[in-house]
Design a protein around this motif. Structure first.
Motif, PDB file in Angstrom:
ATOM      1  N   ALA A 121       0.836  -1.206   0.000  1.00  0.00           N
ATOM      2  CA  ALA A 121       0.000   0.000   0.000  1.00  0.00           C
ATOM      3  C   ALA A 121       0.869   1.254   0.000  1.00  0.00           C
ATOM      4  O   ALA A 121       0.598   2.214  -0.731  1.00  0.00           O
ATOM      5  CB  ALA A 121      -0.927  -0.015   1.214  1.00  0.00           C
ATOM      6  N   ASP A 122       1.928   1.251   0.820  1.00  0.00           N
ATOM      7  CA  ASP A 122       2.844   2.397   0.842  1.00  0.00           C
ATOM      8  C   ASP A 122       3.542   2.570  -0.499  1.00  0.00           C
ATOM      9  O   ASP A 122       3.775   3.698  -0.962  1.00  0.00           O
ATOM     10  CB  ASP A 122       3.895   2.212   1.948  1.00  0.00           C
ATOM     11  CG  ASP A 122       3.313   2.412   3.337  1.00  0.00           C
ATOM     12  OD1 ASP A 122       2.172   2.909   3.431  1.00  0.00           O
ATOM     13  OD2 ASP A 122       3.989   2.058   4.315  1.00  0.00           O
ATOM     14  N   LEU A 123       3.882   1.448  -1.135  1.00  0.00           N
ATOM     15  CA  LEU A 123       4.544   1.496  -2.431  1.00  0.00           C
ATOM     16  C   LEU A 123       3.641   2.155  -3.476  1.00  0.00           C
ATOM     17  O   LEU A 123       4.082   2.979  -4.279  1.00  0.00           O
ATOM     18  CB  LEU A 123       4.906   0.072  -2.867  1.00  0.00           C
ATOM     19  CG  LEU A 123       5.796  -0.090  -4.098  1.00  0.00           C
ATOM     20  CD1 LEU A 123       7.200   0.418  -3.815  1.00  0.00           C
ATOM     21  CD2 LEU A 123       5.839  -1.555  -4.522  1.00  0.00           C
ATOM     22  N   ILE A 128       7.401   4.964  -0.873  1.00  0.00           N
ATOM     23  CA  ILE A 128       8.659   4.235  -0.993  1.00  0.00           C
ATOM     24  C   ILE A 128       9.284   4.574  -2.342  1.00  0.00           C
ATOM     25  O   ILE A 128       8.598   4.590  -3.368  1.00  0.00           O
ATOM     26  CB  ILE A 128       8.428   2.714  -0.880  1.00  0.00           C
ATOM     27  CG1 ILE A 128       7.869   2.371   0.506  1.00  0.00           C
ATOM     28  CG2 ILE A 128       9.711   1.944  -1.129  1.00  0.00           C
ATOM     29  CD1 ILE A 128       7.513   0.922   0.685  1.00  0.00           C
ATOM     30  N   ASP A 129      10.562   4.824  -2.341  1.00  0.00           N
ATOM     31  CA  ASP A 129      11.278   5.174  -3.563  1.00  0.00           C
ATOM     32  C   ASP A 129      11.471   3.917  -4.418  1.00  0.00           C
ATOM     33  O   ASP A 129      12.214   3.008  -4.048  1.00  0.00           O
ATOM     34  CB  ASP A 129      12.635   5.778  -3.203  1.00  0.00           C
ATOM     35  CG  ASP A 129      13.403   6.248  -4.441  1.00  0.00           C
ATOM     36  OD1 ASP A 129      12.805   6.235  -5.542  1.00  0.00           O
ATOM     37  OD2 ASP A 129      14.584   6.615  -4.304  1.00  0.00           O
ATOM     38  N   VAL A 130      10.799   3.884  -5.564  1.00  0.00           N
ATOM     39  CA  VAL A 130      10.855   2.695  -6.421  1.00  0.00           C
ATOM     40  C   VAL A 130      12.212   2.520  -7.092  1.00  0.00           C
ATOM     41  O   VAL A 130      12.519   1.445  -7.612  1.00  0.00           O
ATOM     42  CB  VAL A 130       9.755   2.753  -7.505  1.00  0.00           C
ATOM     43  CG1 VAL A 130       8.381   2.706  -6.875  1.00  0.00           C
ATOM     44  CG2 VAL A 130       9.915   3.998  -8.367  1.00  0.00           C
ATOM     45  N   GLU A 131      13.011   3.567  -7.089  1.00  0.00           N
ATOM     46  CA  GLU A 131      14.330   3.465  -7.719  1.00  0.00           C
ATOM     47  C   GLU A 131      15.231   2.477  -6.984  1.00  0.00           C
ATOM     48  O   GLU A 131      16.247   2.030  -7.519  1.00  0.00           O
ATOM     49  CB  GLU A 131      15.005   4.841  -7.757  1.00  0.00           C
ATOM     50  CG  GLU A 131      14.257   5.875  -8.589  1.00  0.00           C
ATOM     51  CD  GLU A 131      14.150   5.491 -10.050  1.00  0.00           C
ATOM     52  OE1 GLU A 131      15.066   4.793 -10.538  1.00  0.00           O
ATOM     53  OE2 GLU A 131      13.160   5.887 -10.699  1.00  0.00           O
ATOM     54  N   LYS A 132      14.874   2.140  -5.750  1.00  0.00           N
ATOM     55  CA  LYS A 132      15.681   1.207  -4.970  1.00  0.00           C
ATOM     56  C   LYS A 132      15.555  -0.223  -5.489  1.00  0.00           C
ATOM     57  O   LYS A 132      16.387  -1.076  -5.181  1.00  0.00           O
ATOM     58  CB  LYS A 132      15.240   1.241  -3.498  1.00  0.00           C
ATOM     59  CG  LYS A 132      15.413   2.599  -2.826  1.00  0.00           C
ATOM     60  CD  LYS A 132      16.879   2.945  -2.665  1.00  0.00           C
ATOM     61  CE  LYS A 132      17.045   4.261  -1.905  1.00  0.00           C
ATOM     62  NZ  LYS A 132      18.475   4.616  -1.744  1.00  0.00           N
ATOM     63  N   PHE A 133      14.496  -0.496  -6.239  1.00  0.00           N
ATOM     64  CA  PHE A 133      14.250  -1.856  -6.734  1.00  0.00           C
ATOM     65  C   PHE A 133      14.659  -1.927  -8.200  1.00  0.00           C
ATOM     66  O   PHE A 133      13.906  -1.494  -9.079  1.00  0.00           O
ATOM     67  CB  PHE A 133      12.778  -2.236  -6.563  1.00  0.00           C
ATOM     68  CG  PHE A 133      12.300  -2.106  -5.144  1.00  0.00           C
ATOM     69  CD1 PHE A 133      12.605  -3.065  -4.205  1.00  0.00           C
ATOM     70  CD2 PHE A 133      11.553  -1.002  -4.752  1.00  0.00           C
ATOM     71  CE1 PHE A 133      12.164  -2.940  -2.899  1.00  0.00           C
ATOM     72  CE2 PHE A 133      11.110  -0.868  -3.445  1.00  0.00           C
ATOM     73  CZ  PHE A 133      11.415  -1.845  -2.516  1.00  0.00           C
ATOM     74  N   ALA A 234       8.071  -1.428  -9.642  1.00  0.00           N
ATOM     75  CA  ALA A 234       8.993  -0.371 -10.058  1.00  0.00           C
ATOM     76  C   ALA A 234       9.226  -0.411 -11.562  1.00  0.00           C
ATOM     77  O   ALA A 234       9.318   0.632 -12.222  1.00  0.00           O
ATOM     78  CB  ALA A 234      10.324  -0.535  -9.316  1.00  0.00           C
ATOM     79  N   ARG A 235       9.288  -1.608 -12.124  1.00  0.00           N
ATOM     80  CA  ARG A 235       9.496  -1.757 -13.566  1.00  0.00           C
ATOM     81  C   ARG A 235       8.283  -1.261 -14.350  1.00  0.00           C
ATOM     82  O   ARG A 235       8.419  -0.590 -15.377  1.00  0.00           O
ATOM     83  CB  ARG A 235       9.773  -3.229 -13.899  1.00  0.00           C
ATOM     84  CG  ARG A 235       9.964  -3.527 -15.368  1.00  0.00           C
ATOM     85  CD  ARG A 235      11.181  -2.836 -15.942  1.00  0.00           C
ATOM     86  NE  ARG A 235      11.441  -3.284 -17.316  1.00  0.00           N
ATOM     87  CZ  ARG A 235      12.400  -2.802 -18.080  1.00  0.00           C
ATOM     88  NH1 ARG A 235      13.205  -1.863 -17.620  1.00  0.00           N
ATOM     89  NH2 ARG A 235      12.573  -3.258 -19.313  1.00  0.00           N
TER      90      ARG A 235
END
Length: 486
Positions: A121-123, A128-133, A234-235
């Motif tokens: 849900a936070d994602l 949450i920074d999706v660049e981390k994945f 993230a993709r």
């Protein structure tokens, strides 16, 4: 007192997925056991989504699928609209997979994994920074390879268990047979071979249980899947965000997007999803606004009292405009008609008179009338020419060939969509789901969003053409079988 040692992850987003070790006095973490098969299927769904987002697959979507003749003619030639359909369907698929992961996460001993619903849900709301994945990173590939191995071993376990069940049933039959016969009647019957097979199969099952998901903990399995869910999300954001012009961190009105405001005075045909007259704020990319107030349920995940809600499945499927085949509930029927017509065209020897009659009965009343009118008009105009062909000339051979070429040209772009429609349905049939990680067919490749009028016109042309080919060729064969008297 239980001492809990928390190992903090070096990656901030994965702090939710912290690993927790307990003292020996605590019970060992629960293993998947019989749930290993469900887990393997969830992993397969995630791997399928992951594989559908590779550079090659995205290039194929943009350069081949969207620009194919059937999709552009029957569904839409608006690339932005089609990409939006693909984006929302992939996101819906990920939502459903994440719901399944969340169910398993509730059985984890790790508190962070247990609340995977909050992480997702936070994602989705951009906390949450999706660049981390990173998609395709060394760490991600390592997780993917482990999941592939577990899926393969679990599939082997499934086969081994089925074989063992069959052998044990045979053993019971043999025991009943032995009880009904005396020693003399049994003679030198050798039962040792069956016993050896059963023993060997049991050892195989035990071996696969050790190497498959059966013997893995909930924490380890859910940890793998939770990371891949985040990577896939993230993709999706990275691949489709430039096209959809949306932001993960801000609210936006999907109805305000340019392709939803195409000049369209009348009902849309093979066009964008109709927008609601009442605008509603949604966060990217959780859902499309419903076309009417009655369809305003939550879709996917919604933060509500720290729970994860499961909405209606396949949002994209039920948003087909009224002018499409899907909205009329004729998708599967027309797909079957087209594939049946394909058999009539390329393998006529396998089709009998009863089968042709069955094909006609598959048609809705409106389509039957269209075919009847078209045939009547054709034969009334060609009556004189046909008589000339029957009694002389080439017997209608050139006309049959002309019809065949015309039908083949239509079937060249119509048949792939029918096959993709049936494949789409099969892939989403829960009873037929296998441990398959291949990319799934998208709804935009099927007849579901196809314009009803255009599709029916094409089907009528095909059926009329097949009727003419059949009639011409029958007359030619009949003419060849009549002896000539001079």
């Amino acid at each position: 007192m239980v001492v809990v040692v928390v190992h903090l992850s070096h990656s901030p987003p994965m702090a939710w997925l912290s690993s927790v070790s307990l003292k020996k006095s605590s019970p060992p973490p629960a293993t998947l056991g019989i749930l290993s098969f469900e887990t393997a299927k969830i992993m397969s769904r995630l791997l399928s989504l992951y594989n559908s987002l590779t550079d090659d697959e995205i290039n194929r979507l943009r350069n081949e699928t969207i620009s194919s003749r059937g999709v552009s003619y029957l569904n839409s030639d608006d690339e932005t609209f089609l990409l939006d359909l693909a984006f929302n369907e992939r996101l819906d698929d990920l939502d459903q997979a994440a719901i399944a992961v969340s169910r398993l996460a509730s059985k984890c001993s790790d508190f962070g994994l247990k609340r995977f619903d909050l992480l997702y849900a936070d994602l989705k709301v951009g906390l949450i920074d999706v660049e981390k994945f990173e998609f395709g990173s060394k760490r991600t590939n390592k997780v993917i390879e482990k999941m592939k191995k577990f899926i393969s071993e679990t599939a082997n376990l499934n086969v081994a268990l089925e074989s063992l069940t069959e052998l044990e049933q045979s053993e019971k039959k043999v025991e009943r047979w032995k009880n009904n016969l005396d020693t003399k009647q049994l003679g030198k019957t050798n039962f040792e071979l069956l016993n050896q097979k059963i023993e060997y199969q049991r050892k195989q099952v035990q071996c696969y249980r050790k190497t498959s998901l059966w013997n893995q903990t909930f924490d380890k399995s859910v940890g793998f899947m939770a990371r891949i869910v985040c990577v896939i999300y993230a993709r999706i954001y990275k691949v489709f965000q430039p096209e959809t012009n949306l932001s993960l961190k801000n609210c936006c009105l999907l109805e305000d997007r340019k392709f939803y405001l195409k000049k369209n005075k009348g009902p849309s045909k093979s066009g964008p999803i109709p927008k609601s007259s009442t605008k509603s704020l949604v966060r990217f990319p959780s859902r499309l606004s419903p076309p009417n107030p009655d369809l305003s349920e939550n879709i996917g995940f919604a933060v509500d009292n720290n729970t994860i809600d499961k909405g209606n499945k396949n949002r994209v499927y039920r948003l087909a405009p009224q002018s499409t085949i899907g909205a009329c509930g004729l998708t599967l029927r027309y797909a079957n008609v087209i594939t049946f017509a394909e058999r009539c065209l390329y393998a006529p020897a396998t089709i009998g008179e009863n089968a042709r009659r069955s094909l006609y009965e598959m048609l809705p009343k409106k389509l039957k009338e269209m075919v009847r009118r078209k045939l009547k008009s054709h034969w009334s105009k060609k009556e004189d020419d046909e008589r000339g062909g029957f009694y002389g000339g080439d017997g209608g051979e050139s006309l049959a060939e002309g019809w065949r070429n015309a039908v083949e040209e239509i079937m060249e772009w119509l048949t792939p969509m029918a096959h993709d429609t049936l494949k789409w349905q099969s892939e989403r049939n829960l009873e037929k789901q296998k441990f398959d990680a291949d990319p799934k067919v998208l709804l935009l490749q099927t007849l579901h969003y196809s314009d009803l009028e255009k599709t029916e016109t094409a089907i009528v042309e095909v059926l009329v053409g097949l009727s003419c080919i059949f009639k011409y060729e029958n007359k030619r064969n009949l003419r060849g079988s009549v002896p000539s008297y001079r």
